[in-house]
Design a protein around this motif. Structure first.
Motif, PDB file in Angstrom:
ATOM      1  N   THR A  97       0.835  -1.394  -0.065  1.00  0.00           N
ATOM      2  CA  THR A  97       0.104  -0.135  -0.107  1.00  0.00           C
ATOM      3  C   THR A  97       1.060   1.211   0.185  1.00  0.00           C
ATOM      4  O   THR A  97       2.004   1.493   0.627  1.00  0.00           O
ATOM      5  CB  THR A  97      -0.923   0.005   1.385  1.00  0.00           C
ATOM      6  N   LEU A 115      -8.099   9.839  -4.310  1.00  0.00           N
ATOM      7  CA  LEU A 115      -8.802   9.247  -3.187  1.00  0.00           C
ATOM      8  C   LEU A 115     -10.266   9.671  -2.800  1.00  0.00           C
ATOM      9  O   LEU A 115     -10.207  10.873  -2.784  1.00  0.00           O
ATOM     10  CB  LEU A 115      -7.727   9.179  -1.673  1.00  0.00           C
ATOM     11  N   GLU A 130      -1.362   6.383   1.501  1.00  0.00           N
ATOM     12  CA  GLU A 130      -2.768   5.627   1.624  1.00  0.00           C
ATOM     13  C   GLU A 130      -2.783   4.990   2.884  1.00  0.00           C
ATOM     14  O   GLU A 130      -3.707   5.085   3.691  1.00  0.00           O
ATOM     15  CB  GLU A 130      -3.108   4.713   0.666  1.00  0.00           C
TER      16      GLU A 130
END
Length: 251
Positions: free
Chosen positions: A35, A66, A39
């Protein structure tokens, strides 16, 4: 009370050796445990249950898509980016960085639950906690009579009065890896007290208040990992190992 979090994800002027090392355009996009760091930080902020609004400051806004995250174009320095974000978003504003890849919801809650009633707050961790959590890490510690401390990339700006601290932030940003040079900014009395082992953290905070023209304070975090960010390839290797070990322990 609505509280906003700002995540700094821009690139410092010039090349970014760590991003090049990892094969990405921005350090914030380096994957940790599959990831991207950015994030991971946003997920921790959301999971804390204390943040109502999240914004990311980055020089290429198109890289952040996002859901539920606002994007601001970063300025020419970290301090200017924070100042412009505070103007745009208002306070109170929690500030952290995209390379704070180990950030956990508990750290955010602890920091916010222990804020002193001042304009600007920084999170610090003691060397003993940092080294106990990660003996292999290499951190810059500031030495005071009451202990050695490292920054934790967590800041709180209460309202527009905190803008008075932004200029000082620029100085700290430029000299953050030079503890003695930074110490000289506090004045000769602080230098002599430091050399004699008598400089206290409380005195340093008072001098910062005088220099910045606003009230300031610290929150000591009992989480040693909170002082670990990803600045160098060695940091990246360490953080990836920690995340892998944590995942294996949960399996």
């Amino acid at each position: 009370m609505t509280r906003t979090a700002l995540v700094l994800a821009g690139v410092r002027p010039g090349r970014d050796p760590l991003a090049e090392f990892a094969g990405v355009s921005h350090k914030a996009l380096i994957p940790i445990g599959g990831t991207p760091m950015l994030e991971r930080v946003i997920a921790a902020l959301r999971a804390s249950g204390r943040i109502d609004r999240i914004a990311v400051s980055i020089d290429r806004p198109e890289l952040v898509t996002l859901e539920g995250v606002e994007v601001l174009r970063s300025s020419t320095s970290v301090s200017r980016s924070v100042g412009e974000a505070l103007e745009a978003l208002g306070g109170p504003l929690l500030v952290t960085t995209a390379d704070h890849a180990l950030l956990e919801p508990d750290w955010v809650r602890h920091f916010l639950d222990h804020l002193p009633d001042v304009d600007v707050v920084a999170g610090l961790a003691r060397d003993r906690d940092v080294m106990a959590a990660a003996p292999d890490t290499k951190r810059t510690f500031l030495r005071f009579r009451d202990g050695r401390f490292s920054g934790c990339n967590l800041f709180h700006l209460r309202d527009r009065r905190a803008l008075r601290a932004i200029q000082l932030w620029q100085i700290v940003e430029n000299e953050r890896k030079k503890p003695f040079t930074l110490l000289r900014r506090l004045g000769l009395r602080a230098v002599f007290a430091h050399l004699a082992g008598r400089l206290t953290l409380a005195y340093a905070v008072r001098r910062i208040e005088e220099m910045a023209g606003c009230t300031a304070g610290i929150v000591e975090l009992p989480f040693g990992r909170a002082a670990i960010d990803v600045d160098k390839p060695d940091d990246l290797i360490l953080v990836r190992r920690i995340v892998e070990q944590d995942a294996a322990a949960r399996a």
